[in-house]
Design a protein around this motif. Structure first.
Motif, short mmCIF file in Angstrom:
data_model
loop_
_atom_site.label_atom_id
_atom_site.label_comp_id
_atom_site.label_asym_id
_atom_site.label_seq_id
_atom_site.Cartn_x
_atom_site.Cartn_y
_atom_site.Cartn_z
N SER A 19 6.63 0.65 6.73
CA SER A 19 6.60 1.84 5.89
C SER A 19 5.50 1.73 4.84
O SER A 19 4.86 2.73 4.46
N SER A 20 5.27 0.51 4.35
CA SER A 20 4.20 0.30 3.37
C SER A 20 2.84 0.44 4.01
O SER A 20 1.91 1.01 3.42
N ALA A 21 2.71 -0.09 5.24
CA ALA A 21 1.41 -0.03 5.92
C ALA A 21 1.13 1.36 6.49
O ALA A 21 -0.04 1.78 6.57
N GLU A 22 2.19 2.08 6.91
CA GLU A 22 2.03 3.41 7.50
C GLU A 22 2.91 4.38 6.72
O GLU A 22 4.07 4.62 7.09
N PRO A 23 2.36 4.97 5.64
CA PRO A 23 3.19 5.85 4.78
C PRO A 23 3.81 7.02 5.53
O PRO A 23 4.88 7.50 5.14
#
Length: 713
Positions: free
Chosen positions: A146-150
């Protein structure tokens, strides 16, 4: 489990917990709990006919007529594929049911074991971690992506199952920690956990209700399982868990949901539970059918548990003979210490004290309960009437155990056994030992008083009377006129058992010692000695054990006479010996004549015994021994009459026929004392004290010093 069954179970679980608000919890909204429109059982029936009827309508309504249909939803099949690839049938069926309920128009792919058309390797890794139970790593992987792919959103299916699995872990942890309120709270907040697919969670919540005194809610949880869950093992386990958790009336109501005979073992356990309670409380009764049920099981079993249970029930309800049978059965099945304890108690209750002592001695190291049962049996053995003839190893074993356990009642019993055997020194020491262990033991105090009276320890006797006279009338009566002679006669007419080990007079009277094999405590009788006041048959004469049968022959009459004498029925024994004298042979007549003398002595008819002995056709060796006994009786009579000179003359005459026993030597010393022949008395008491450290001899020396004010020993 089938599609509809899982959903119905989840919905019914919501209905189960709707009532939690009554106990301090606010239930989730009905929509969140999926409250069913019709009862769970009815929905199960509907699900069997149409797996997509009830819940599909409730959760996926069709668009109104005239409006365009919504585009086909995108179905996340990743979990379904993962479970199929792993061969996890239970989770696969549950996921298939969920997807069909959510997407009625969806058709599962023909091949779910192959790779997905557009494979998401990272998502597959998350599912793999989930399947391995690594929930924390799944959370970490979701957060990292989730942090890498908002714009990426984790599948709702994955999040739902992850939330449920974590809630399940929290529920198990709270249950194991006995945090019952937390268990109920988690069950309330996560009703999806409470399904037949996760029956362990239902059991834990039911237990939490029972532990927090909400038996009705616990019953509802167990009833829910029995109503909705078809797995036979789960249903049986549910009843087994309900049995100790619920009152009996609620358990009986649940048994009404039995299918066939699936709960027969539970009915067995219920009967055992009733019998177990009644085995502890004599005022409780058990239905006869319960007894018959467990007796049948015990008879067919190869284990000991049911036999032990029935044994204690019978023992508690005044049927010790039946109890003994069950306990012996249990012992034959390796029933262990508990069966041995019960067997000893039962044998004692049927007055088979000798067998009880022998059996109990084999289990002394098994625990405190076994030692207590043994000591009670040994005490009963020693104090039965008439006193039994016990071997020296048995007496030594009892004395050793009594000393190790500091058992006052057992020490008192050894004192009475020694007293009744004519071994007054040993009796006095054991009575003192019993009082050292229990200062309120009146029976031991009374025995000590009688023992000191017999050995003429007047200062010691007065000390006991002064201490106990206000608390015990019989102790106070000993020094009153007319009581002393009666007390002296109390123990005269008792048969002679084996030698009693005497407590060592070493300054620590509370620690009796047991003599080593091959040695003899100096204050005790030798095996070849005849106690001065005994009615035992002289050496070589036969004592008949068992019943006193009939018969008119001389031999039968002789046997009957000795038997009656051993039962302390001297008058009847005299008649039997007279019959043997009239009808028997010369050998039988000799034995019968001797028996008649002993019977007359047991009745206190010393003069008549002298006449019978003088006229009897008795063999020389037997006559010599009998003469010694008669002279001892004459000595005691003269001593009681305070004719000390005549008593000493009689004692000298007796010495021509038999060695002087310790008791007679002690009374010789007191005769000298009463005649104020203090030097002679001192010689006797000093010899006895040097020989065995006798406390009675020391009392005699002290009495001489009190009179002469000289301390020369």
């Amino acid at each position: 489990m089938h599609v509809k069954s899982i959903l119905v179970a989840a919905a019914a679980s919501g209905a189960l917990f709707y009532g939690l608000g009554r106990y301090g919890y606010e239930p989730p909204p009905a929509a969140d709990l999926h409250i069913p429109v019709q009862p769970a059982a009815a929905q199960d029936s509907a699900a069997a006919q149409d797996p997509s009827s009830e819940v599909e309508t409730a959760q996926a309504p069709r668009p109104p007529t005239g409006q365009p249909a919504s585009p086909a939803p995108v179905v996340d099949e990743s979990a379904l594929r993962y479970f199929a690839q792993q061969g996890d049938t239970r989770r696969f069926d549950a996921e298939m049911a969920r997807l069909r309920a959510l997407y009625p128009e969806w058709k599962p792919p023909a091949d779910l074991t192959g790779a997905a058309p557009a494979s998401d390797a990272e998502l597959e890794r998350m599912w793999r971690l989930f399947g391995e139970g690594k929930l924390g790593e799944v959370r970490a992987a979701i957060a990292q992506r989730s942090s890498a792919e908002p714009n990426w959103q984790p599948p709702g299916d994955l999040m739902e199952q992850l939330d449920r699995a974590e809630a399940g872990q929290r529920l198990v942890n709270a249950s194991n920690a006995q945090q019952w309120e937390q268990v109920i709270r988690i069950g309330t907040d996560t009703p999806a956990l409470l399904t037949c697919a996760n029956v362990d969670a239902l059991w834990r919540v039911a237990e939490a209700f029972a532990k927090t005194d909400r038996a009705e809610r616990a019953r509802d949880a167990y009833s829910y399982i029995l109503t909705n869950c078809p797995n036979p093992a789960d249903r049986l386990a549910t009843m087994q868990k309900a049995l100790p958790a619920l009152p009996e009336e609620m358990t009986l109501a649940l048994l009404g949901q039995e299918r066939g005979t699936e709960f027969s073992t539970v009915r067995d356990d219920l009967a055992r539970q009733r019998i177990g309670k009644a085995a502890e409380q004599a005022n409780l009764s058990v239905p006869p059918e319960d007894i018959r049920r467990i007796e049948a099981l015990a008879g067919a079993a190869s284990t000991a548990d049911d036999a032990i249970l029935l044994g204690f029930y019978a023992l508690r309800h005044n049927d010790p003979a039946r109890a003994a049978i069950w306990f012996k059965t249990a012992l034959s099945r390796n029933g262990g210490a508990k069966a041995a304890e019960g067997a000893v108690l039962a044998l004692s209750a049927v007055k088979d004290h000798l067998q009880a002592e022998e059996l109990g001695s084999q289990w002394l190291r098994a625990g405190a309960a076994n030692r207590k049962a043994y000591l009670d049996a040994a005490t009963s053995l020693l104090t039965q009437e008439p006193p039994p003839r016990l071997s020296e190893p048995v007496i030594a074993r009892i004395a050793r155990t009594v000393s190790a356990e500091r058992y006052a009642s057992g020490a008192g019993a050894l004192g009475w056994y020694a007293y009744n055997s004519g071994q007054t020194a040993a009796a006095e020491t054991w009575f003192r030992t019993a009082l050292d262990w229990d200062r309120a033991f009146e029976q031991a105090a009374y025995g000590l008083a009688l023992a000191r009276q017999r050995i003429r320890d007047l200062p010691g006797l007065r000390a006991i009377v002064a201490e106990w006279g206000g608390r015990s009338q019989r102790i106070g009566d000993i020094l009153r006129p007319g009581r002393q002679a009666a007390a002296t006669r109390d123990a005269r007419d008792l048969p002679r058992p084996a030698t009693i080990p005497e407590a060592a007079d070493s300054g620590e009277p509370s620690s009796p010692s047991i003599r080593a094999p091959g040695t003899r405590p100096p204050a005790l009788l030798r095996e070849d000695e005849t106690p001065a006041r005994s009615n035992a048959p002289v050496a070589g004469l036969r004592t008949v054990a068992g019943g006193c049968g009939g018969g008119s022959s001389g031999a039968a009459a002789l046997a009957r006479g000795w038997c009656l004498l051993s039962l302390k029925r001297p008058a009847a024994a005299t008649e039997a010996f007279d019959a043997a004298l009239r009808t028997g042979s010369a050998k039988i007549a000799q034995d019968a004549a001797a028996g008649k003398v002993y019977a007359q002595l047991q009745q206190g008819l010393t003069a008549e015994a002298n006449v019978s002995a003088a006229a009897a056709p008795i063999a020389p060796a037997v006559r010599k021994e009998m003469t010694a006994l008669l002279l001892a009786e004459r000595f005691y009579a003269l001593y009681d009459a305070k004719d000390y000179n005549a008593a000493l003359v009689t004692l000298e005459e007796r010495s021509r026929y038999a060695p002087e026993t310790t008791d007679l030597m002690m009374l010789r010393g007191w005769s000298y004392f009463n005649l104020r022949r203090f030097d002679d008395a001192r010689k006797v008491f000093r010899a006895l004290y040097r020989a065995n450290g006798s406390s009675q001899a020391l009392a005699g020396l002290s009495a001489i010093d009190d009179v002469t004010r000289v301390n020369r020993y």
